[in-house]
Write an enzyme that holds these catalytic residues in place. Structure first.
Site, PDB file in Angstrom:
ATOM      1  N   LYS A 257       0.855  -1.191   0.000  1.00 61.37           N
ATOM      2  CA  LYS A 257       0.000   0.000   0.000  1.00 61.37           C
ATOM      3  C   LYS A 257       0.888   1.236   0.000  1.00 61.37           C
ATOM      4  CE  LYS A 257      -3.714   2.410   2.331  1.00 61.37           C
ATOM      5  NZ  LYS A 257      -3.169   3.693   1.912  1.00 61.37           N
ATOM      6  N   ARG A 310      -8.191  10.474  -8.044  1.00 65.67           N
ATOM      7  CA  ARG A 310      -9.380   9.825  -7.498  1.00 65.67           C
ATOM      8  C   ARG A 310     -10.580  10.786  -7.468  1.00 65.67           C
ATOM      9  NH1 ARG A 310      -9.815   7.477  -1.367  1.00 65.67           N
ATOM     10  NH2 ARG A 310     -11.955   8.073  -1.099  1.00 65.67           N
ATOM     11  N   GLU A 340      -0.709   4.362  -8.152  1.00 63.54           N
ATOM     12  CA  GLU A 340      -0.457   5.385  -7.133  1.00 63.54           C
ATOM     13  C   GLU A 340       0.848   6.064  -7.542  1.00 63.54           C
ATOM     14  OE1 GLU A 340      -2.673   5.719  -4.586  1.00 63.54           O
ATOM     15  OE2 GLU A 340      -1.613   6.632  -2.927  1.00 63.54           O
ATOM     16  N   ARG A 457     -17.109   0.550  -2.591  1.00 63.53           N
ATOM     17  CA  ARG A 457     -16.276   0.141  -1.457  1.00 63.53           C
ATOM     18  C   ARG A 457     -16.914  -1.110  -0.871  1.00 63.53           C
ATOM     19  NH1 ARG A 457     -13.185   3.361   1.756  1.00 63.53           N
ATOM     20  NH2 ARG A 457     -14.299   5.287   1.334  1.00 63.53           N
TER      21      ARG A 457
HETATM   22  P1  ATP Z   1     -10.612   5.892   1.953  1.00 66.96           P
HETATM   23  O1  ATP Z   1     -10.241   5.251   0.646  1.00 66.96           O
HETATM   24  O2  ATP Z   1     -11.028   4.883   2.958  1.00 66.96           O
HETATM   25  O3  ATP Z   1     -11.566   7.011   1.791  1.00 66.96           O
HETATM   26  P2  ATP Z   1      -8.070   7.156   2.112  1.00 66.96           P
HETATM   27  O4  ATP Z   1      -8.259   8.095   1.011  1.00 66.96           O
HETATM   28  O5  ATP Z   1      -7.392   7.644   3.329  1.00 66.96           O
HETATM   29  O6  ATP Z   1      -9.394   6.511   2.637  1.00 66.96           O
HETATM   30  P3  ATP Z   1      -6.326   5.027   2.128  1.00 66.96           P
HETATM   31  O7  ATP Z   1      -6.642   4.675   3.506  1.00 66.96           O
HETATM   32  O8  ATP Z   1      -5.009   5.649   1.895  1.00 66.96           O
HETATM   33  O9  ATP Z   1      -7.390   5.933   1.490  1.00 66.96           O
HETATM   34  O10 ATP Z   1      -6.462   3.706   1.227  1.00 66.96           O
HETATM   35  C1  ATP Z   1      -6.923   3.626  -0.061  1.00 66.96           C
HETATM   36  C2  ATP Z   1      -5.963   4.231  -1.081  1.00 66.96           C
HETATM   37  O11 ATP Z   1      -4.720   3.557  -1.088  1.00 66.96           O
HETATM   38  C3  ATP Z   1      -6.417   4.095  -2.527  1.00 66.96           C
HETATM   39  O12 ATP Z   1      -7.365   5.051  -2.872  1.00 66.96           O
HETATM   40  C4  ATP Z   1      -5.122   4.256  -3.301  1.00 66.96           C
HETATM   41  O13 ATP Z   1      -4.920   5.626  -3.572  1.00 66.96           O
HETATM   42  C5  ATP Z   1      -4.057   3.804  -2.331  1.00 66.96           C
HETATM   43  N1  ATP Z   1      -3.331   2.580  -2.731  1.00 66.96           N
HETATM   44  C6  ATP Z   1      -2.020   2.399  -2.550  1.00 66.96           C
HETATM   45  N2  ATP Z   1      -1.623   1.207  -2.978  1.00 66.96           N
HETATM   46  C7  ATP Z   1      -2.706   0.578  -3.473  1.00 66.96           C
HETATM   47  C8  ATP Z   1      -2.921  -0.714  -4.060  1.00 66.96           C
HETATM   48  N3  ATP Z   1      -1.951  -1.590  -4.204  1.00 66.96           N
HETATM   49  N4  ATP Z   1      -4.188  -1.017  -4.458  1.00 66.96           N
HETATM   50  C9  ATP Z   1      -5.199  -0.147  -4.281  1.00 66.96           C
HETATM   51  N5  ATP Z   1      -5.048   1.089  -3.738  1.00 66.96           N
HETATM   52  C10 ATP Z   1      -3.813   1.452  -3.328  1.00 66.96           C
END
Ligand code: ATP
Length: 620
Positions: A257, A310, A340, A457
């Site tokens: 991630k 996004r 990302e 989601r």
């Molecule tokens: P939320 O999506 O719950 O609103 P957030 O914007 O804080 O919260 P994160 O908690 O950072 O999002 O987790 C989701 C995000 O992680 C995705 O929208 C994407 O941008 C990022 N991401 C990073 N690596 C990956 C991956 N391997 N697959 C999918 N998403 C990823």
């Protein structure tokens, strides 16, 4: 039958005073049923505060302050003086202020239909260059001087981007379904079409005859079109490694991630675009003013690359190295990649922090920041390839295809690692490696089967963050709805603490539940004061609820989203008999990020926070 703009404003007012989502849906669908298809498209965009889809970079260019300056300037030229700052605090927002002074501006009123106002709004967003401030100002003032109070009020709100009806796109999909079926039968299908098109006016255009058979036929085959962003698939959170397998089955896919900026990379041929028939595109073709909306379509090259975040923002010009790299890829004509993008230290082959990455998200001086903060896009999904929509294909198959075609690349576009694991121990060890050895935020676990459900989601994609081990399973995104003055040094800075609200999907309200005062440096406090100043209002904004104990000293219009971490989620129903925010709050909340690049639609919901609460206290 043609509806007038005034009637539309009356509808907006009625919706604004309605809190039940069902009633809002019903009011809107009854109204739209009496409109032409053209007007339905226009209204759909206006509800989003736009004249075109989110991904078309066209803004009105007015802040509430500059709008007030414009009107103030007009009054001053007539020798009148009005204290707008005082009025604004007293009566509410920009729209209410303009409604108050509207009769003093008015020369005459006349009937305007919705399309006329749309054309005017389109002209305003497309006025640029030398003398544009004055030309725009004249258009705005001409409108205000020939409109009724209610038209002036909503026109001001639209132009300042402050409509805030509380009608999210999901509610609009329900509206479309109600128009055709009288219930939510087609909501899911409309959500799917909105997910793959990101264009609410386009979805509206498919309603043509309002006849169910016809509409079902229209939407059935709608799929991804390169050049138009797809709503990003979102991820759920769980409280433990064990829960991952309970939810996803025996084997799962694990990816690192990354904490950067979500980036959808589209590469396509010139002829692929303009396949859709939507009102804003007609203007695009007919009016030279709109031609640069798709800048790259004017290039001589046939291959076009577009990048979207996004939030559907077109950021193509901000990451030229990714664009160039995407153009260089041989052997494929068109593709859409989900990735990302991260600031990258190429000499040490390591990623940079989120804050450094975000410095690249700017329109100006791209050439300079490109040198100091180069980027790399880590690709984790393939959604479209050579004319074929892959979103219906199983995740594992999509990833295999992606690896096969793009896997050997190095440079500004690189494929992220995907591992398949079948035991908790394996999952833990992969997680430890990414978090402890590579310094990443956590992992994203994906179900082997199932397609890419745009904008959805659910538990097919799950995030596991390092914070899970000693704090919350996920950080919380609040919208700021007020602040406290604080005492001592804090009071001198102008703000002591912020009041954060989460979104309550059931009551369609923003439930203020948490006071956040830690994690903020003096310097940041100073910036916060500047940012919130223009959002101050005298009473609790519409749809914001709070219990008396948390009432802030100053209310602000919900606009700024913050990310907050804490030790744990707490729940005390006895303190809050109204059940605001389900009685949830945070223990030792601390600000992680001010003004996150997130839409109001995406703040943490009561349901999300309940999941975080339950996963921590082991109730599942
Ligand atoms: P939320 O999506 O719950 O609103 P957030 O914007 O804080 O919260 P994160 O908690 O950072 O999002 O987790 C989701 C995000 O992680 C995705 O929208 C994407 O941008 C990022 N991401 C990073 N690596 C990956 C991956 N391997 N697959 C999918 N998403 C990823």
């Amino acid at each position: 039958m043609k509806k007038t703009f005034k009637e539309l404003c009356e509808l907006f007012e009625e919706i604004e005073n309605t809190s039940s989502r069902l009633d809002m849906t019903s009011l809107m669908s009854v109204f739209l049923k009496q409109c032409s298809l053209y007007d339905i498209q226009v209204i759909s965009y206006l509800v989003q505060g736009r004249v075109a889809p989110m991904f078309v970079d066209r803004e009105f260019g007015y802040s509430e302050k500059s709008f007030i300056n414009l009107v103030d300037g007009y009054f001053k030229s007539k020798g009148k003086s009005i204290d707008f700052a005082k009025m604004r605090k007293k009566v509410g927002d920009i729209g209410d202020c303009i409604a108050v002074v509207s009769k003093d501006l008015r020369k005459k009123t006349g009937e305007r239909n919705i399309s006329e106002v749309y054309v005017l709004l389109w002209e305003i967003v497309n006025t640029s260059g030398l003398g544009s401030v004055e030309r725009k100002g004249n258009m705005v003032m001409d409108f205000l001087r020939t409109s009724s109070d209610i038209e002036a009020k909503y026109f001001a709100r639209i132009v300042c981007g402050s409509l805030r009806l509380g009608m999210h796109s999901k509610t609009m999909m329900d509206v479309f379904s109600y128009i055709v079926t009288g219930n939510k039968d087609l909501s899911e299908e409309f959500n799917r079409v909105y997910g793959v098109s990101s264009d609410i006016g386009y979805v509206a255009s498919l309603l043509n005859s309002f006849k169910r058979d016809q509409v079902e036929k229209n939407i059935k085959d709608i799929s991804v079109t390169p050049g138009f962003p797809i709503l990003a698939r979102l991820v759920e959170r769980v409280g433990s490694f064990e829960e991952v397998f309970e939810r996803l089955g025996d084997e799962v896919l694990v990816q690192p991630k990354f904490d950067g900026l979500r980036l959808q990379i589209h590469r396509f041929e010139k002829e692929d675009i303009f396949k859709r028939e939507v009102i804003w595109q007609k203007f695009l073709v007919e009016e030279s003013a709109g031609l640069d909306l798709f800048d790259s379509t004017r290039e001589e090259e046939d291959t076009i690359v577009k990048l979207f975040t996004r939030n559907l923002e077109d950021v193509t010009d901000m990451f030229p190295e990714v664009v160039e790299e995407a153009k260089r890829i041989k052997g494929t004509k068109s593709f859409i990649l989900d990735s990302e993008v991260l600031g990258w230290n190429y000499s040490e082959d390591t990623f940079l922090s989120y804050q450094e990455t975000m410095q690249r998200k700017r329109k100006y001086d791209v050439d300079i920041t490109k040198e100091s903060i180069p980027v790399k896009s880590l690709v984790f999904d393939l959604l479209y390839l050579n004319g074929k929509d892959l979103t219906g294909m199983d995740t594992e198959k999509r990833i295999e295809k992606m690896k096969k075609i793009f896997g050997s690349r190095e440079g500004s576009i690189e494929v992220a690692e995907t591992l398949k694991v079948g035991t908790i121990e394996e999952l833990k060890s992969v997680f430890d490696n990414y978090v402890n050895n590579m310094g990443l935020e956590g992992v994203i676990v994906k179900q082997v089967g199932g397609g890419y459900r745009a904008g959805t989601r659910n538990y097919e994609w799950i995030k596991l963050k390092k914070s899970m081990e000693n704090g919350l399973v996920d950080t919380v995104d609040f919208v700021v709805v007020g602040y406290y003055m604080g005492s001592g040094r804090r009071a001198q800075l102008g703000i002591g603490a912020l009041l954060g609200a989460i979104y309550n999907e059931e009551s369609n309200t923003y439930d203020a539940i948490c006071k956040v005062g830690t994690g903020i440096s003096d310097e940041l406090f100073k910036k916060i004061v500047v940012d919130v100043k223009s959002l101050v209002v005298s009473d609790a904004p519409k749809r914001v609820v709070v219990n008396n104990l948390l009432k802030p000293d100053v209310w602000v219009i919900p606009k700024i989203v913050i990310t907050v971490d804490a030790d744990e989620v707490t729940r005390d129903i006895s303190k809050d008999k109204n059940g605001i925010g389900n009685g949830l709050s945070l223990r030792f909340p601390r600000l992680i990020e001010w003004d996150r690049d997130t839409n109001l639609e995406d703040v943490t919901t009561v349901k999300d926070l309940t999941t975080i609460f339950e996963s921590k206290s082991g109730k599942k």
